[in-house]
Write an enzyme that holds these catalytic residues in place. Structure first.
Site, PDB file in Angstrom:
ATOM      1  N   GLU A 161       0.853  -1.191   0.000  1.00 32.98           N
ATOM      2  CA  GLU A 161       0.000   0.000   0.000  1.00 32.98           C
ATOM      3  C   GLU A 161       0.893   1.246   0.000  1.00 32.98           C
ATOM      4  O   GLU A 161       1.908   1.281   0.675  1.00 32.98           O
ATOM      5  CB  GLU A 161      -0.883  -0.041   1.264  1.00 32.98           C
ATOM      6  CG  GLU A 161      -1.903   1.047   1.333  1.00 32.98           C
ATOM      7  CD  GLU A 161      -2.623   1.236   0.015  1.00 32.98           C
ATOM      8  OE1 GLU A 161      -3.299   0.296  -0.427  1.00 32.98           O
ATOM      9  OE2 GLU A 161      -2.490   2.311  -0.591  1.00 32.98           O
ATOM     10  N   CYS A 206       6.187   5.078   9.065  1.00 27.90           N
ATOM     11  CA  CYS A 206       6.688   4.293   7.923  1.00 27.90           C
ATOM     12  C   CYS A 206       8.159   4.546   7.593  1.00 27.90           C
ATOM     13  O   CYS A 206       8.960   3.617   7.627  1.00 27.90           O
ATOM     14  CB  CYS A 206       5.831   4.579   6.704  1.00 27.90           C
ATOM     15  SG  CYS A 206       4.095   4.245   7.028  1.00 27.90           S
TER      16      CYS A 206
HETATM   17  C1  UGA Z   1       4.738   7.440   3.612  1.00 30.75           C
HETATM   18  C2  UGA Z   1       4.739   7.369   2.082  1.00 30.75           C
HETATM   19  O1  UGA Z   1       4.701   8.684   1.524  1.00 30.75           O
HETATM   20  C3  UGA Z   1       3.540   6.579   1.560  1.00 30.75           C
HETATM   21  O2  UGA Z   1       3.609   6.441   0.152  1.00 30.75           O
HETATM   22  C4  UGA Z   1       3.565   5.196   2.210  1.00 30.75           C
HETATM   23  O3  UGA Z   1       2.448   4.410   1.828  1.00 30.75           O
HETATM   24  C5  UGA Z   1       3.551   5.341   3.717  1.00 30.75           C
HETATM   25  O4  UGA Z   1       4.700   6.105   4.131  1.00 30.75           O
HETATM   26  C6  UGA Z   1       3.595   3.960   4.309  1.00 30.75           C
HETATM   27  O5  UGA Z   1       4.577   3.239   4.058  1.00 30.75           O
HETATM   28  O6  UGA Z   1       2.602   3.511   4.885  1.00 30.75           O
HETATM   29  P1  UGA Z   1       3.458   8.928   5.455  1.00 30.75           P
HETATM   30  O7  UGA Z   1       4.328   8.260   6.473  1.00 30.75           O
HETATM   31  O8  UGA Z   1       2.000   9.052   5.721  1.00 30.75           O
HETATM   32  O9  UGA Z   1       3.587   8.175   4.020  1.00 30.75           O
HETATM   33  O10 UGA Z   1       4.016  10.398   5.302  1.00 30.75           O
HETATM   34  P2  UGA Z   1       4.734  11.291   4.185  1.00 30.75           P
HETATM   35  O11 UGA Z   1       3.783  12.286   3.678  1.00 30.75           O
HETATM   36  O12 UGA Z   1       5.425  10.460   3.196  1.00 30.75           O
HETATM   37  O13 UGA Z   1       5.813  12.041   5.077  1.00 30.75           O
HETATM   38  C7  UGA Z   1       6.848  11.320   5.756  1.00 30.75           C
HETATM   39  C8  UGA Z   1       7.750  12.268   6.500  1.00 30.75           C
HETATM   40  O14 UGA Z   1       8.547  13.031   5.600  1.00 30.75           O
HETATM   41  C9  UGA Z   1       7.011  13.293   7.350  1.00 30.75           C
HETATM   42  O15 UGA Z   1       7.691  13.458   8.577  1.00 30.75           O
HETATM   43  C10 UGA Z   1       7.060  14.568   6.538  1.00 30.75           C
HETATM   44  O16 UGA Z   1       6.980  15.733   7.301  1.00 30.75           O
HETATM   45  C11 UGA Z   1       8.415  14.408   5.867  1.00 30.75           C
HETATM   46  N1  UGA Z   1       8.528  15.156   4.606  1.00 30.75           N
HETATM   47  C12 UGA Z   1       7.829  14.761   3.507  1.00 30.75           C
HETATM   48  C13 UGA Z   1       9.372  16.254   4.534  1.00 30.75           C
HETATM   49  O17 UGA Z   1      10.039  16.636   5.537  1.00 30.75           O
HETATM   50  N2  UGA Z   1       9.498  16.919   3.350  1.00 30.75           N
HETATM   51  C14 UGA Z   1       8.807  16.543   2.241  1.00 30.75           C
HETATM   52  O18 UGA Z   1       8.979  17.189   1.176  1.00 30.75           O
HETATM   53  C15 UGA Z   1       7.949  15.453   2.327  1.00 30.75           C
END
Ligand code: UGA
Length: 448
Positions: free
Chosen positions: A151, A263
């Site tokens: 997923e 994740c």
């Molecule tokens: C992540 C992946 O994006 C999903 O595709 C995946 O399904 C999911 O893990 C999982 O394996 O279940 P998620 O953990 O909900 O999703 O969050 P993200 O939006 O990916 O962000 C992850 C982290 O990176 C957060 O701490 C966010 O603040 C950080 N982030 C993200 C940044 O610091 N900069 C960015 O440009 C993007």
């Protein structure tokens, strides 16, 4: 199709509700009676925009049922999804597969007729083989196929991600299973969502490789941000400049306090372990993990510097506690490390988060939780934005400044414009938008 979802956590609940919304008959099975009680009375145990309405409408139409009775839910299912947790195993970073293995054993005992068993949980390469082995050993007569269908949804936009995916990855070489999976995802096939059919191990690794790549991309821009601060460049423009290159792409280039959540931290670690065991180390990811760990603590030092070198005896207001906006999830949130480090340096913390305070209260000691952003700023010597909630994007700066003990704003998500904040009388620190970097300092020193 009759779908049974084992595990009503984030992935299980969202996937179950979305499959039901596609018209399938879904039973979500969970062992936790309190969770089932909540779900059956219409309460959703997690905060995810739109999920309550989706669950309510599908439950009302009888397509979505929550049950503790795994045996009958499995017996009547065409497809059983395993969507249980695979947390980091304490101490060694390997994915803990005990819930997956337990689910496989229980499924094996209750299967009736050809059943497709799908791992949706994030599982290391080879787990599908293990699930197959467990089911065969437990029930040698069983007629089944094990498929990997990772997923890719994100917390906070989970429903949209599920219904409008960039791609669906399905790992199986079994022709009957392939047909069943095609039927399950038919509504998305009709929307022309790209589907990658591949072999099971490849599907399993694709999930880890995807998360590891994104974690590395975020970490890359975070390091470039540090460099920007030193040399007087602007990371947001650098990100825009490189993101316009189609080979790089603009997403996941927002510099911040380091990645967190349920994740990236666990999946990067698990991939490192798998790769070490396979004697094919992923050194880029090993380094990514180390840089990200250090970064969270470095953010506290940034706050200390903004406060003139010490926070002892000072009050720091923290806006945003969850690991990102639009979730109540506090797992591996940078706020936890930042607050702990500030407290270790003698600061008193007052904090506010629109959704995460209940969970945060279980993880943080000696934090005064506030009701609004303005209350958080009151008498604070500095205000630190840790999570980029929309509600923090256009605060009344004048009003904030008047209530604060000293007007210092540390914006770890770059949601404010430096010129505007400084014009409102603040000392402003953000990420990677250096104007006083060493090169500039060196140049002005030379000119003197
Ligand atoms: C992540 C992946 O994006 C999903 O595709 C995946 O399904 C999911 O893990 C999982 O394996 O279940 P998620 O953990 O909900 O999703 O969050 P993200 O939006 O990916 O962000 C992850 C982290 O990176 C957060 O701490 C966010 O603040 C950080 N982030 C993200 C940044 O610091 N900069 C960015 O440009 C993007």
């Amino acid at each position: 199709m009759k779908v049974t979802m084992i595990g009503a956590g984030y992935v299980g609940l969202v996937s179950g509700a979305c499959f039901a919304d596609f018209g399938h008959e879904v039973v979500c099975v969970d062992h936790d009676p309190a969770k089932l009680e909540a779900l059956n009375s219409g309460r959703i145990p997690i905060y995810e925009p739109g999920l309550d309405a989706l669950v309510a409408s599908n439950a009302k139409q009888g397509r979505l049922i929550f049950s503790g009775d795994l045996a009958s839910a499995v017996a009547s299912a065409d497809v059983v999804f395993i969507a249980v947790g695979t947390p980091s195993r304490r101490g060694d970073g390997y994915a803990d597969l005990s819930y997956v293995e337990q689910a496989a054993r229980e499924i094996a005992r209750s299967m009736d007729g050809f059943t497709v068993v799908v791992t949706k949980s994030t599982v290391p390469v080879g787990t599908g083989d293990e699930v197959e082995r467990i089911i065969q050993a437990e029930n040698p007569e069983a007629d089944f196929a094990v498929v990997s269908n990772p997923e890719f949804l994100r917390e906070g936009s989970a429903i949209d991600d599920f219904k409008r995916p960039d791609r669906i990855v399905i790992g199986t070489t079994d022709e009957r299973a392939r047909k069943v999976m095609q039927e399950i995802y038919r509504p998305l096939f009709l929307n022309a969502a790209p589907v990658l059919f591949t072999e099971r191990r490849t599907a399993e690794l694709t999930k880890y490789a995807g998360n590891a790549f994104l974690a590395m991309k975020v970490t890359f821009i975070n390091e470039i941000a540090d460099l920007c601060e030193r040399v007087g460049a602007n990371v947001q423009d650098v990100a825009r400049g490189i993101g316009m290159d189609g080979r790089i792409g603009p997403k996941f280039l927002h510099a911040g306090p380091g990645y967190g959540g349920s994740c990236f931290p666990k999946d990067t670690l698990a991939l490192v372990k798998t790769a070490q065991d396979a004697e094919s180390p992923v050194r880029l990811i090993e380094t990514t993990v180390a840089i990200n760990d250090q970064r969270k603590r470095a953010m506290a030092r940034k706050v200390v510097r903004a406060c003139g070198g010490s926070v002892r005896g000072k009050t720091i207001g923290v806006l945003g506690l969850t690991f990102k906006q639009n979730t109540d999830d506090m797992r591996e949130a940078p706020s936890l490390n930042i607050i702990q480090a500030l407290q270790d340096n003698g600061a008193t913390i007052q904090a506010y988060d629109p959704e995460g305070m209940d969970q945060a209260a279980q993880l943080l000691d000696n934090v005064a939780f506030c009701k609004t952003a303005y209350e958080t700023a009151k008498d604070a010597h500095a205000l630190v934005i840790v999570t980029e909630w929309d509600a923090f994007r256009s605060l009344d700066l004048e009003r904030l400044r008047e209530t604060m003990a000293s007007p210092i704003l540390v914006d770890l998500r770059n949601i404010y414009n430096p010129t505007q904040v400084e014009a409102a009388g603040f000392t402003y620190e953000s990420i990677g938008r250096g104007s006083n970097g060493w090169m500039i300092d060196a140049a002005s020193e030379a000119a003197e």
